[in-house]
Design an enzyme around this catalytic site. Structure first.
Site, PDB file in Angstrom:
ATOM      1  N   CYS A   1       1.819  -7.574  -3.979  1.00 56.29           N
ATOM      2  CA  CYS A   1       1.979  -7.195  -2.562  1.00 56.29           C
ATOM      3  C   CYS A   1       1.775  -8.396  -1.652  1.00 56.29           C
ATOM      4  O   CYS A   1       2.483  -8.553  -0.648  1.00 56.29           O
ATOM      5  CB  CYS A   1       0.973  -6.107  -2.191  1.00 56.29           C
ATOM      6  SG  CYS A   1       1.115  -4.625  -3.202  1.00 56.29           S
TER       7      CYS A   1
ATOM      8  N   ARG B   1       6.787   0.773  -4.460  1.00 53.76           N
ATOM      9  CA  ARG B   1       7.441  -0.189  -3.544  1.00 53.76           C
ATOM     10  C   ARG B   1       8.788   0.399  -3.118  1.00 53.76           C
ATOM     11  O   ARG B   1       9.791   0.212  -3.799  1.00 53.76           O
ATOM     12  CB  ARG B   1       7.653  -1.529  -4.259  1.00 53.76           C
ATOM     13  CG  ARG B   1       6.361  -2.140  -4.734  1.00 53.76           C
ATOM     14  CD  ARG B   1       6.546  -3.460  -5.438  1.00 53.76           C
ATOM     15  NE  ARG B   1       5.347  -3.742  -6.210  1.00 53.76           N
ATOM     16  CZ  ARG B   1       4.213  -4.201  -5.705  1.00 53.76           C
ATOM     17  NH1 ARG B   1       4.129  -4.474  -4.431  1.00 53.76           N
ATOM     18  NH2 ARG B   1       3.162  -4.392  -6.469  1.00 53.76           N
TER      19      ARG B   1
HETATM   20  C1  BEZ Z   1       0.078  -5.853  -7.018  1.00 52.25           C
HETATM   21  O1  BEZ Z   1      -0.199  -6.898  -7.579  1.00 52.25           O
HETATM   22  O2  BEZ Z   1       0.543  -5.826  -5.883  1.00 52.25           O
HETATM   23  C2  BEZ Z   1      -0.154  -4.561  -7.725  1.00 52.25           C
HETATM   24  C3  BEZ Z   1       0.048  -4.532  -9.094  1.00 52.25           C
HETATM   25  C4  BEZ Z   1      -0.167  -3.346  -9.777  1.00 52.25           C
HETATM   26  C5  BEZ Z   1      -0.571  -2.209  -9.090  1.00 52.25           C
HETATM   27  C6  BEZ Z   1      -0.721  -2.253  -7.717  1.00 52.25           C
HETATM   28  C7  BEZ Z   1      -0.504  -3.434  -7.036  1.00 52.25           C
END
Ligand code: BEZ
Length: 236
Positions: free
Chosen positions: A53, A136
């Site tokens: 993110c 997402r």
């Molecule tokens: C992230 O790195 O943004 C992420 C990865 C797995 C689950 C939720 C967020």
């Protein structure tokens, strides 16, 4: 369906964007009415202070001028609270340097959605992937507030921002020139004319001598559309 089973609804392409009021890092917003007359990208991410993110937010923020030039507003969302959002965006600006991006200020609104009301309204909670985080999602919404494209990615997959920009430009080009865009289309490439069923018979289209077309068969004709014509749409 069992009486206890929860029914999840999702808006679809062609639907009016569901309306909501929300608190964001830029104050209260009424969506989509505050942005009517503009293109909008409403997108969700699973959680603040997570690496994928963070890379996505830095990329969105670094490319904001490009979205501005395409008359497109960005609005982010996660089910975190406002103070988490503020702390995360401050960390991004003050501490993170990534792929040449640094001192990145996120100036577009990030919605707090602890109740998951907005995330549920837009089908961003997909329990098979995560019951307590948004996937997402990317909603492309036009100036008339109609949903025009929806892209979903799972938690582990960071979005492709070249594709997000390409989709936006392709939608705007299709609207402006009444054409469709073929696979992997980029500005300057030939376009499909006219979209199937939109005007004239296929035979008439093949026989149309006014525009120089290349026809691969009766149902598949393309024409040139100069990159400059596509770029004219910017800053309008
Ligand atoms: C992230 O790195 O943004 C992420 C990865 C797995 C689950 C939720 C967020």
């Amino acid at each position: 369906m069992e009486a206890t089973e929860k029914k999840f609804t999702m808006p679809r392409i062609g639907d009016k964007a569901p309306a909501f009021e929300a608190v964001t890092t830029q104050g209260k917003i009424n969506f989509p009415s505050d942005y009517s007359g503009k293109w909008k990208i409403l997108f969700s991410h699973p959680a603040d202070f997570t690496p994928v993110c963070t890379s996505e937010f830095m990329t969105f923020a670094s490319r904001k001028a490009e979205f501005d030039s395409l008359n497109c507003e960005l609005v982010g969302l996660s089910v975190d609270g406002l103070y988490s959002h503020i702390a995360w965006l401050r960390t991004i600006k003050e501490k993170i340097e990534y792929k040449g991006m640094k001192d990145v200020e996120v100036t577009f609104p990030l919605i707090e959605d602890i109740t998951m009301e907005v995330a549920n309204l837009y089908g961003m909670i997909q329990p098979g992937e995560a019951a307590t985080q948004a996937v997402r999602a990317v909603f492309f919404i036009d100036p008339q507030d109609i949903i025009r494209t929806i892209i979903y990615y799972p938690l582990s997959l960071g979005r492709n921002f070249d594709e997000i920009v390409r989709v936006l430009i392709a939608l705007q080009t299709a609207d402006a020139y009444s054409i469709a865009t073929p696979a992997d289309w980029e500005p300057g490439d030939d376009v499909i004319v006219p979209p199937a069923g939109s005007c004239g018979t296929a035979k008439e289209r093949m026989e149309n001598k006014e525009e120089e077309q290349t026809c691969y068969d009766w149902f598949f004709c393309t024409k040139k559309l100069a990159k400059e014509k596509v770029e004219e749409l910017k800053n309008n």
